[in-house]
Design a protein around this motif. Sequence first.
Motif, PDB file in Angstrom:
ATOM      1  N   GLU A 122     -55.269 -36.878  66.252  1.00 16.06           N
ATOM      2  CA  GLU A 122     -56.186 -37.079  67.042  1.00 16.06           C
ATOM      3  C   GLU A 122     -56.450 -36.550  68.501  1.00 16.06           C
ATOM      4  O   GLU A 122     -57.268 -36.032  68.675  1.00 16.06           O
ATOM      5  CB  GLU A 122     -56.456 -38.741  67.178  1.00 16.06           C
ATOM      6  N   TYR A 123     -54.968 -36.674  68.834  1.00 15.27           N
ATOM      7  CA  TYR A 123     -54.714 -36.035  70.183  1.00 15.27           C
ATOM      8  C   TYR A 123     -55.020 -34.544  70.412  1.00 15.27           C
ATOM      9  O   TYR A 123     -55.767 -34.034  71.178  1.00 15.27           O
ATOM     10  CB  TYR A 123     -53.334 -36.389  70.607  1.00 15.27           C
ATOM     11  N   TYR A 124     -54.685 -33.963  69.348  1.00 12.69           N
ATOM     12  CA  TYR A 124     -55.025 -32.350  69.184  1.00 12.69           C
ATOM     13  C   TYR A 124     -56.323 -32.123  68.906  1.00 12.69           C
ATOM     14  O   TYR A 124     -56.972 -31.318  69.611  1.00 12.69           O
ATOM     15  CB  TYR A 124     -54.011 -31.522  68.011  1.00 12.69           C
ATOM     16  N   GLY A 125     -57.119 -33.068  68.486  1.00  9.36           N
ATOM     17  CA  GLY A 125     -58.589 -32.927  68.141  1.00  9.36           C
ATOM     18  C   GLY A 125     -59.223 -33.077  69.520  1.00  9.36           C
ATOM     19  O   GLY A 125     -60.232 -32.285  69.747  1.00  9.36           O
ATOM     20  N   ARG A 126     -58.855 -33.893  70.422  1.00 12.89           N
ATOM     21  CA  ARG A 126     -59.416 -34.071  71.425  1.00 12.89           C
ATOM     22  C   ARG A 126     -59.003 -32.940  72.329  1.00 12.89           C
ATOM     23  O   ARG A 126     -59.967 -32.539  73.294  1.00 12.89           O
ATOM     24  CB  ARG A 126     -58.602 -35.289  72.362  1.00 12.89           C
ATOM     25  N   LEU A 127     -57.776 -32.286  72.352  1.00 13.35           N
ATOM     26  CA  LEU A 127     -57.545 -31.290  73.265  1.00 13.35           C
ATOM     27  C   LEU A 127     -58.482 -30.023  72.829  1.00 13.35           C
ATOM     28  O   LEU A 127     -58.621 -29.539  73.719  1.00 13.35           O
ATOM     29  CB  LEU A 127     -56.175 -30.796  72.709  1.00 13.35           C
ATOM     30  N   TYR A 128     -58.889 -29.963  71.511  1.00 14.39           N
ATOM     31  CA  TYR A 128     -59.826 -28.977  71.269  1.00 14.39           C
ATOM     32  C   TYR A 128     -61.092 -29.298  71.583  1.00 14.39           C
ATOM     33  O   TYR A 128     -62.333 -28.433  71.336  1.00 14.39           O
ATOM     34  CB  TYR A 128     -59.728 -28.674  69.707  1.00 14.39           C
ATOM     35  N   GLY A 129     -61.480 -30.444  72.277  1.00 14.95           N
ATOM     36  CA  GLY A 129     -62.757 -30.776  72.896  1.00 14.95           C
ATOM     37  C   GLY A 129     -63.663 -31.380  71.792  1.00 14.95           C
ATOM     38  O   GLY A 129     -64.797 -31.085  71.878  1.00 14.95           O
ATOM     39  N   MET A 130     -63.202 -31.893  70.479  1.00 18.26           N
ATOM     40  CA  MET A 130     -63.911 -32.451  69.331  1.00 18.26           C
ATOM     41  C   MET A 130     -64.830 -33.483  69.922  1.00 18.26           C
ATOM     42  O   MET A 130     -64.313 -34.496  70.489  1.00 18.26           O
ATOM     43  CB  MET A 130     -63.314 -32.453  68.177  1.00 18.26           C
ATOM     44  N   PRO A 131     -65.969 -33.659  69.701  1.00 17.65           N
ATOM     45  CA  PRO A 131     -67.030 -34.884  69.974  1.00 17.65           C
ATOM     46  C   PRO A 131     -66.179 -35.879  69.327  1.00 17.65           C
ATOM     47  O   PRO A 131     -65.767 -35.697  67.846  1.00 17.65           O
ATOM     48  CB  PRO A 131     -68.351 -34.685  69.604  1.00 17.65           C
ATOM     49  N   GLU A 132     -66.182 -37.000  69.506  1.00 17.05           N
ATOM     50  CA  GLU A 132     -65.434 -38.445  69.010  1.00 17.05           C
ATOM     51  C   GLU A 132     -65.665 -38.711  67.538  1.00 17.05           C
ATOM     52  O   GLU A 132     -65.191 -38.770  66.578  1.00 17.05           O
ATOM     53  CB  GLU A 132     -65.530 -39.784  69.839  1.00 17.05           C
ATOM     54  N   ASP A 133     -67.261 -38.668  67.301  1.00 15.39           N
ATOM     55  CA  ASP A 133     -67.697 -39.293  66.010  1.00 15.39           C
ATOM     56  C   ASP A 133     -67.125 -38.133  64.784  1.00 15.39           C
ATOM     57  O   ASP A 133     -66.804 -38.315  63.860  1.00 15.39           O
ATOM     58  CB  ASP A 133     -68.978 -39.628  65.813  1.00 15.39           C
ATOM     59  N   ALA A 134     -67.231 -36.837  65.233  1.00 10.20           N
ATOM     60  CA  ALA A 134     -67.032 -35.827  64.475  1.00 10.20           C
ATOM     61  C   ALA A 134     -65.475 -35.588  64.305  1.00 10.20           C
ATOM     62  O   ALA A 134     -64.964 -35.444  63.131  1.00 10.20           O
ATOM     63  CB  ALA A 134     -67.375 -34.371  65.092  1.00 10.20           C
ATOM     64  N   GLN A 175     -63.536 -38.283  64.250  1.00  9.08           N
ATOM     65  CA  GLN A 175     -63.127 -39.494  63.608  1.00  9.08           C
ATOM     66  C   GLN A 175     -63.300 -39.020  61.912  1.00  9.08           C
ATOM     67  O   GLN A 175     -62.561 -39.475  61.145  1.00  9.08           O
ATOM     68  CB  GLN A 175     -63.677 -40.686  63.850  1.00  9.08           C
ATOM     69  N   ALA A 176     -64.324 -38.559  61.806  1.00  8.77           N
ATOM     70  CA  ALA A 176     -64.824 -38.169  60.355  1.00  8.77           C
ATOM     71  C   ALA A 176     -63.823 -36.956  60.057  1.00  8.77           C
ATOM     72  O   ALA A 176     -63.309 -36.898  58.513  1.00  8.77           O
ATOM     73  CB  ALA A 176     -66.267 -37.814  60.308  1.00  8.77           C
ATOM     74  N   ARG A 177     -63.464 -36.161  60.832  1.00  8.60           N
ATOM     75  CA  ARG A 177     -62.465 -35.034  60.256  1.00  8.60           C
ATOM     76  C   ARG A 177     -61.068 -35.584  60.157  1.00  8.60           C
ATOM     77  O   ARG A 177     -60.394 -35.237  59.047  1.00  8.60           O
ATOM     78  CB  ARG A 177     -62.500 -34.123  61.516  1.00  8.60           C
ATOM     79  N   LEU A 178     -60.791 -36.448  60.966  1.00  4.02           N
ATOM     80  CA  LEU A 178     -59.468 -37.152  60.564  1.00  4.02           C
ATOM     81  C   LEU A 178     -59.482 -37.648  59.243  1.00  4.02           C
ATOM     82  O   LEU A 178     -58.611 -37.749  58.500  1.00  4.02           O
ATOM     83  CB  LEU A 178     -59.155 -38.046  61.653  1.00  4.02           C
ATOM     84  N   GLU A 179     -60.486 -38.516  58.857  1.00  7.07           N
ATOM     85  CA  GLU A 179     -60.559 -39.296  57.540  1.00  7.07           C
ATOM     86  C   GLU A 179     -60.380 -38.283  56.673  1.00  7.07           C
ATOM     87  O   GLU A 179     -59.576 -38.333  55.591  1.00  7.07           O
ATOM     88  CB  GLU A 179     -62.056 -39.758  57.246  1.00  7.07           C
ATOM     89  N   GLU A 180     -61.143 -37.086  56.701  1.00 16.40           N
ATOM     90  CA  GLU A 180     -61.227 -36.149  55.454  1.00 16.40           C
ATOM     91  C   GLU A 180     -59.826 -35.257  55.518  1.00 16.40           C
ATOM     92  O   GLU A 180     -59.339 -35.330  54.355  1.00 16.40           O
ATOM     93  CB  GLU A 180     -62.240 -34.961  56.113  1.00 16.40           C
ATOM     94  N   LEU A 181     -58.965 -35.348  56.632  1.00 22.07           N
ATOM     95  CA  LEU A 181     -57.912 -34.296  56.696  1.00 22.07           C
ATOM     96  C   LEU A 181     -56.678 -35.216  56.075  1.00 22.07           C
ATOM     97  O   LEU A 181     -55.960 -35.062  55.215  1.00 22.07           O
ATOM     98  CB  LEU A 181     -57.485 -34.361  57.804  1.00 22.07           C
ATOM     99  N   PHE A 182     -56.748 -36.537  56.450  1.00 16.66           N
ATOM    100  CA  PHE A 182     -55.751 -37.715  55.927  1.00 16.66           C
ATOM    101  C   PHE A 182     -56.037 -37.689  54.350  1.00 16.66           C
ATOM    102  O   PHE A 182     -54.765 -37.741  53.707  1.00 16.66           O
ATOM    103  CB  PHE A 182     -55.701 -38.956  56.505  1.00 16.66           C
ATOM    104  N   GLU A 183     -57.116 -37.404  53.986  1.00 22.65           N
ATOM    105  CA  GLU A 183     -57.356 -37.566  52.431  1.00 22.65           C
ATOM    106  C   GLU A 183     -56.786 -36.275  51.834  1.00 22.65           C
ATOM    107  O   GLU A 183     -56.168 -36.411  50.706  1.00 22.65           O
ATOM    108  CB  GLU A 183     -59.077 -37.900  52.451  1.00 22.65           C
ATOM    109  N   THR A 184     -57.184 -35.147  52.462  1.00 24.19           N
ATOM    110  CA  THR A 184     -56.963 -33.866  51.585  1.00 24.19           C
ATOM    111  C   THR A 184     -55.617 -33.417  51.609  1.00 24.19           C
ATOM    112  O   THR A 184     -54.959 -33.069  50.450  1.00 24.19           O
ATOM    113  CB  THR A 184     -57.670 -32.725  52.546  1.00 24.19           C
ATOM    114  N   LEU A 185     -54.866 -33.947  52.766  1.00 27.99           N
ATOM    115  CA  LEU A 185     -53.603 -33.606  52.753  1.00 27.99           C
ATOM    116  C   LEU A 185     -52.462 -34.744  52.466  1.00 27.99           C
ATOM    117  O   LEU A 185     -51.337 -34.831  52.393  1.00 27.99           O
ATOM    118  CB  LEU A 185     -53.047 -33.069  54.121  1.00 27.99           C
TER     119      LEU A 185
END
Length: 256
Positions: free
Chosen positions: A101-113, A115-125
């Motif tokens: 999550e911390y790295y996603g924020r460093l990349y400037g990702m909007p919060e809702d996008a 959280q959705a990306r984290l769900e997807e990544l944790f599932e895929t990996l």
Amino acid sequence: MIHVENLTKSFADLRRGTVHALDGVSFDVQPGEIFGLLGPNGAGKTTCLRMLSTVLRPTSGIAEVAGYNVATDPAKVRMRIGFMSGNTGVYDRMTAWEMVEYYGRLYGMPEDALQARLEELFETLQMNEIRDMLGSKMSTGNKQKVSIARTIVHDPPVMIFDEPTSGLDVLVARAVLEAIARLKDQGKCIIFSTHIMREVEKLCDRIAIIHKGRILAMGTVQELEDRYQESDMEEVFFDLIQAYEAELAAAAAEAG
Ligand SMILES: Nc1ncnc2c1ncn2[C@@H]1O[C@H](COP(=O)(O)OP(=O)(O)OP(=O)(O)O)[C@@H](O)[C@H]1O
């Protein structure tokens, strides 16, 4: 998606003089393709990947990622790549989820996008069991997965892995390679370096055999085995390196 043309990198080394770490290398990698750089220690693999990821500036030649030149548009390149090396670390005091999550924020990702990306990544990996595990408690394999996740959280089209399985046992290495294969299935353009033959045989659509800064051969595993009339990559690899060393020795003898 990756375009490399006549790429060169030289270092001024106090002891050795000028080191031609990469010496006129050219290749292209497409989306949905895994391209492997296979070479012995000191071949120039890391130097090549570090130029693609904008950490090093090329001495000459062209390196483009997603249409942007690494030398003139490094910020645009960085937004479009994920770069993971063997020492991409994890923090002891953050959980797996917090870290990515911390790295996603460093990349400037909007919060809702994000959280959705984290769900997807944790599932895929396959990281859902370690969501709340602190870095200090993770096994090497789990740390490696978190490193991959934090590297690609911004969903870049190009992913660069420098010896991603170095130091891992076979089970963990397998999980990491499977994770990389899943990213290819999502259409990512992937380049990775290794000196392990089995990894390229299993994973790569095409490979370049690199030695002393030069590409000695490039193609699919099958093409290379056919071209050099060998039944496994290890033999192709040894033949090519031996032939190149003999060529260098002959040229040196001729020069005096
Ligand atoms: N900063 C530097 N200064 C001087 N020489 C360097 C520097 N970085 C790399 N080199 C040299 O460039 C050559 C290529 O190194 P590189 O790390 O790219 O190889 P590699 O294929 O990644 O090897 P390994 O599998 O050992 O990581 C080596 O001879 C290395 O010593």
